[in-house]
Design a protein around this motif. Structure first.
Motif, mmCIF file in Angstrom:
data_model
loop_
_atom_site.group_PDB
_atom_site.id
_atom_site.type_symbol
_atom_site.label_atom_id
_atom_site.label_comp_id
_atom_site.label_asym_id
_atom_site.label_seq_id
_atom_site.Cartn_x
_atom_site.Cartn_y
_atom_site.Cartn_z
ATOM 1 N N PHE A 77 0.833 -1.154 -0.107
ATOM 2 C CA PHE A 77 -0.046 0.056 -0.133
ATOM 3 C C PHE A 77 0.716 1.186 0.266
ATOM 4 C CE2 PHE A 77 -3.918 -1.965 2.212
ATOM 5 C CZ PHE A 77 -4.493 -2.461 0.938
ATOM 6 N N TYR A 105 1.044 4.113 -2.538
ATOM 7 C CA TYR A 105 0.646 5.540 -2.056
ATOM 8 C C TYR A 105 1.772 6.499 -2.852
ATOM 9 C CZ TYR A 105 -0.306 9.332 1.260
ATOM 10 O OH TYR A 105 -0.529 10.451 1.897
ATOM 11 N N TYR A 141 -6.777 -0.608 -1.368
ATOM 12 C CA TYR A 141 -6.155 0.637 -1.159
ATOM 13 C C TYR A 141 -6.899 2.019 -1.711
ATOM 14 C CZ TYR A 141 -2.860 4.306 -2.738
ATOM 15 O OH TYR A 141 -2.420 5.503 -2.795
ATOM 16 N N PHE A 168 -0.125 3.575 6.435
ATOM 17 C CA PHE A 168 -0.005 2.165 6.147
ATOM 18 C C PHE A 168 0.983 1.321 7.117
ATOM 19 C CE2 PHE A 168 -1.565 4.286 2.180
ATOM 20 C CZ PHE A 168 -2.929 3.697 2.156
#
Length: 139
Positions: A66, A70, A116, A127
């Motif tokens: 994740f 990101y 996500y 995360f």
């Protein structure tokens, strides 16, 4: 709230936040709708902090995957989880180039991207695991 409080409950769409434990299970709140539900111990429940993705050398925690998405998207949402198989696989290969193509299925990639996007669209951007934060603070 870290990933250790985010749940996926089989048979129920979306993700849930663990809010309280009861005798026969626990209470969870839907991340998207905010509705609380009672979940018995008979349900198959997965903590997102306990899920990992296979690579050729190790298992990478879902939180790290994740985080890579990101960073790739500068905090925005990823591609749509309903994209074609080729688009999903090439996108995931950009995020995690060493993922094991024989053990990570298209359905896994879809679910990871869907989770996500759901988390980011609901303001969730942390995360990391709580344990790792504690280690960093000690140093």
């Amino acid at each position: 709230m870290g990933l250790e409080k985010v749940l996926s409950i089989s048979g129920k769409p979306g993700l849930y936040e663990l809010t309280a434990q009861t005798r026969g299970g626990f209470v969870a709140k839907s991340i998207t709708e905010g509705k609380k539900i009672s979940v018995s111990v008979r349900h198959n429940v997965s903590l997102l902090s306990e899920i990992a993705v296979y690579t050729y050398t190790e298992e990478v925690p879902l939180g790290e995957v994740f985080q890579k998405i990101y960073e790739k998207e500068d905090g925005g949402e990823a591609i749509d989880h309903k994209s074609s198989k080729k688009e999903l696989e090439s996108y995931f290969a950009e995020v995690l180039p060493e993922y094991d193509v024989d053990r990570v299925y298209q359905s896994d990639i879809k679910k990871i991207i869907q989770w996500y996007n759901l988390l980011v669209s609901n303001g969730f951007t942390d995360f990391s695991k709580e344990e790792e934060k504690g280690k960093d603070e000690e140093e």
